[in-house]
Write a protein that holds these residues in place. Structure first.
Motif, PDB file in Angstrom:
ATOM      1  N   TYR A   5     -29.605  12.342  16.968  1.00  0.00           N
ATOM      2  CA  TYR A   5     -30.121  13.421  16.124  1.00  0.00           C
ATOM      3  C   TYR A   5     -29.719  14.782  16.695  1.00  0.00           C
ATOM      4  N   MET A   6     -29.882  14.969  18.017  1.00  0.00           N
ATOM      5  CA  MET A   6     -29.554  16.250  18.656  1.00  0.00           C
ATOM      6  C   MET A   6     -28.051  16.534  18.566  1.00  0.00           C
ATOM      7  N   ALA A   7     -27.218  15.514  18.750  1.00  0.00           N
ATOM      8  CA  ALA A   7     -25.760  15.692  18.645  1.00  0.00           C
ATOM      9  C   ALA A   7     -25.381  16.103  17.225  1.00  0.00           C
ATOM     10  N   ASP A   8     -26.032  15.480  16.253  1.00  0.00           N
ATOM     11  CA  ASP A   8     -25.760  15.817  14.846  1.00  0.00           C
ATOM     12  C   ASP A   8     -26.183  17.254  14.547  1.00  0.00           C
ATOM     13  N   MET A   9     -27.326  17.661  15.079  1.00  0.00           N
ATOM     14  CA  MET A   9     -27.808  19.029  14.870  1.00  0.00           C
ATOM     15  C   MET A   9     -26.860  20.042  15.516  1.00  0.00           C
ATOM     16  N   ALA A  10     -26.369  19.721  16.718  1.00  0.00           N
ATOM     17  CA  ALA A  10     -25.444  20.630  17.406  1.00  0.00           C
ATOM     18  C   ALA A  10     -24.157  20.769  16.612  1.00  0.00           C
ATOM     19  N   SER A  11     -23.673  19.650  16.066  1.00  0.00           N
ATOM     20  CA  SER A  11     -22.455  19.673  15.252  1.00  0.00           C
ATOM     21  C   SER A  11     -22.658  20.525  13.998  1.00  0.00           C
ATOM     22  N   SER A  12     -23.804  20.342  13.346  1.00  0.00           N
ATOM     23  CA  SER A  12     -24.107  21.119  12.138  1.00  0.00           C
ATOM     24  C   SER A  12     -24.224  22.598  12.458  1.00  0.00           C
ATOM     25  N   ALA A  13     -24.849  22.914  13.595  1.00  0.00           N
ATOM     26  CA  ALA A  13     -25.033  24.310  13.986  1.00  0.00           C
ATOM     27  C   ALA A  13     -23.690  24.968  14.252  1.00  0.00           C
ATOM     28  N   SER A  14     -22.764  24.231  14.924  1.00  0.00           N
ATOM     29  CA  SER A  14     -21.464  24.839  15.214  1.00  0.00           C
ATOM     30  C   SER A  14     -20.688  25.062  13.931  1.00  0.00           C
ATOM     31  N   THR A  15     -20.853  24.190  12.949  1.00  0.00           N
ATOM     32  CA  THR A  15     -20.181  24.368  11.655  1.00  0.00           C
ATOM     33  C   THR A  15     -20.751  25.590  10.945  1.00  0.00           C
ATOM     34  N   ARG A  16     -22.076  25.743  11.019  1.00  0.00           N
ATOM     35  CA  ARG A  16     -22.707  26.878  10.344  1.00  0.00           C
ATOM     36  C   ARG A  16     -22.346  28.201  11.005  1.00  0.00           C
ATOM     37  N   THR A  17     -22.223  28.194  12.364  1.00  0.00           N
ATOM     38  CA  THR A  17     -21.987  29.449  13.056  1.00  0.00           C
ATOM     39  C   THR A  17     -20.524  29.859  13.042  1.00  0.00           C
ATOM     40  N   SER A  18     -19.601  28.934  12.792  1.00  0.00           N
ATOM     41  CA  SER A  18     -18.206  29.345  12.706  1.00  0.00           C
ATOM     42  C   SER A  18     -18.042  30.202  11.457  1.00  0.00           C
ATOM     43  N   SER A  19     -17.272  31.259  11.599  1.00  0.00           N
ATOM     44  CA  SER A  19     -17.151  32.232  10.510  1.00  0.00           C
ATOM     45  C   SER A  19     -16.198  31.734   9.427  1.00  0.00           C
ATOM     46  N   PRO A  20     -16.277  32.329   8.228  1.00  0.00           N
ATOM     47  CA  PRO A  20     -15.313  31.985   7.176  1.00  0.00           C
ATOM     48  C   PRO A  20     -13.871  32.246   7.612  1.00  0.00           C
ATOM     49  N   THR A  21     -13.665  33.271   8.455  1.00  0.00           N
ATOM     50  CA  THR A  21     -12.311  33.551   8.947  1.00  0.00           C
ATOM     51  C   THR A  21     -11.831  32.434   9.866  1.00  0.00           C
ATOM     52  N   ASP A  22     -12.741  31.902  10.696  1.00  0.00           N
ATOM     53  CA  ASP A  22     -12.379  30.762  11.556  1.00  0.00           C
ATOM     54  C   ASP A  22     -11.960  29.565  10.711  1.00  0.00           C
ATOM     55  N   TYR A  23     -12.653  29.362   9.597  1.00  0.00           N
ATOM     56  CA  TYR A  23     -12.321  28.272   8.672  1.00  0.00           C
ATOM     57  C   TYR A  23     -10.907  28.467   8.119  1.00  0.00           C
ATOM     58  N   ILE A  24     -10.571  29.698   7.761  1.00  0.00           N
ATOM     59  CA  ILE A  24      -9.234  29.990   7.222  1.00  0.00           C
ATOM     60  C   ILE A  24      -8.174  29.753   8.291  1.00  0.00           C
ATOM     61  N   VAL A  25      -8.427  30.236   9.501  1.00  0.00           N
ATOM     62  CA  VAL A  25      -7.467  30.046  10.604  1.00  0.00           C
ATOM     63  C   VAL A  25      -7.238  28.555  10.848  1.00  0.00           C
ATOM     64  N   ALA A  26      -8.311  27.778  10.882  1.00  0.00           N
ATOM     65  CA  ALA A  26      -8.188  26.327  11.101  1.00  0.00           C
ATOM     66  C   ALA A  26      -7.440  25.655   9.952  1.00  0.00           C
ATOM     67  N   SER A  27      -7.741  26.059   8.726  1.00  0.00           N
ATOM     68  CA  SER A  27      -7.099  25.467   7.548  1.00  0.00           C
ATOM     69  C   SER A  27      -5.614  25.804   7.488  1.00  0.00           C
ATOM     70  N   CYS A  28      -5.268  27.022   7.880  1.00  0.00           N
ATOM     71  CA  CYS A  28      -3.872  27.475   7.811  1.00  0.00           C
ATOM     72  C   CYS A  28      -2.966  26.744   8.799  1.00  0.00           C
ATOM     73  N   LYS A  29      -3.547  26.032   9.751  1.00  0.00           N
ATOM     74  CA  LYS A  29      -2.734  25.246  10.687  1.00  0.00           C
ATOM     75  C   LYS A  29      -1.991  24.128   9.960  1.00  0.00           C
ATOM     76  N   ALA A  30      -2.444  23.778   8.753  1.00  0.00           N
ATOM     77  CA  ALA A  30      -1.796  22.728   7.963  1.00  0.00           C
ATOM     78  C   ALA A  30      -0.564  23.248   7.212  1.00  0.00           C
ATOM     79  N   THR A  31      -0.275  24.556   7.317  1.00  0.00           N
ATOM     80  CA  THR A  31       0.828  25.153   6.563  1.00  0.00           C
ATOM     81  C   THR A  31       2.055  25.360   7.449  1.00  0.00           C
ATOM     82  N   ARG A  32       3.196  25.645   6.813  1.00  0.00           N
ATOM     83  CA  ARG A  32       4.436  25.903   7.559  1.00  0.00           C
ATOM     84  C   ARG A  32       4.453  27.296   8.176  1.00  0.00           C
ATOM     85  N   TYR A  33       3.712  28.219   7.583  1.00  0.00           N
ATOM     86  CA  TYR A  33       3.703  29.607   8.049  1.00  0.00           C
ATOM     87  C   TYR A  33       2.249  30.041   8.283  1.00  0.00           C
ATOM     88  N   PRO A  34       1.627  29.515   9.353  1.00  0.00           N
ATOM     89  CA  PRO A  34       0.191  29.753   9.548  1.00  0.00           C
ATOM     90  C   PRO A  34      -0.202  31.219   9.716  1.00  0.00           C
TER      91      PRO A  34
END
Length: 198
Positions: A16-45
């Protein structure tokens, strides 16, 4: 038996605690971090992040919003490049071969804009499509974006060879290569969305 019950209780608590920590890190990562991570799938990140980071709040860490925004940015850049290329026919001293290459490029860029427009509308109308319906719509989007990228590259093909070297080629190439890179990134994000939700 009591020891087993305590062990199960402790194990459940740790999971339960591991799941909560994972959820918290997802919530605290910014929308820009999400874009940076997603752009790694592209040819021109780096270009991907540059184009999309200004839309981070609208994207809201949502795969479909990310793909939709990437397509919209690609469409906007393609329209701008098409308008720019259209002006090249009015350049003084343009050679006949250059003029023909520019005219072909205008047609290719017009086709690219049409296909990107179709893909933006199709992805926007998908709503909560699932199963075969989802795959049908996604296949249309992927086909149109791929075709748009082919159109952009076909524009550049018209300027191949040293005989075409000159300021017109340099100007058109700079704009269209940029659009092709943005479209390539959009296609990668569309494919990522399709793979994650099919």
């Amino acid at each position: 038996m009591a020891k087993l019950g305590v062990f199960v209780l402790v194990l459940s608590f740790l999971i339960y605690m591991a799941d909560m920590a994972s959820s918290a890190s997802t919530r605290t990562s910014s929308p820009t971090d999400y874009i940076v991570a997603s752009c790694k799938a592209t040819r021109y990140p780096a270009l991907c992040v540059q184009c999309l980071s200004g839309y981070a709040k609208a994207i809201r860490k949502n795969d479909q919003h990310l793909a939709q925004t990437a397509l919209s940015v690609s469409l906007s850049r393609a329209k701008s490049a098409a308008a720019y290329v259209a002006k090249m026919t009015q350049v003084r001293g343009i050679k006949t071969r250059e003029r023909q290459a520019v005219k072909d490029c205008i047609e290719n860029m017009g086709d690219s804009v049409d296909r990107l427009s179709q893909s933006v509308k199709e992805l926007g109308h998908m709503g909560r499509a699932v199963g075969q319906d989802f795959m049908f719509h996604m296949s249309n989007v992927q086909t149109w974006v791929s075709a748009a990228l082919t159109d952009e590259n076909s524009c550049l093909d018209g300027f191949a060879g040293r005989v075409m070297d000159g300021s017109i080629k340099v100007a058109v190439r700079r704009r269209v290569v940029h659009v092709a890179q943005v479209t390539s990134n959009a296609l990668a994000l569309v494919n990522r969305f399709a793979a994650r939700h099919s």
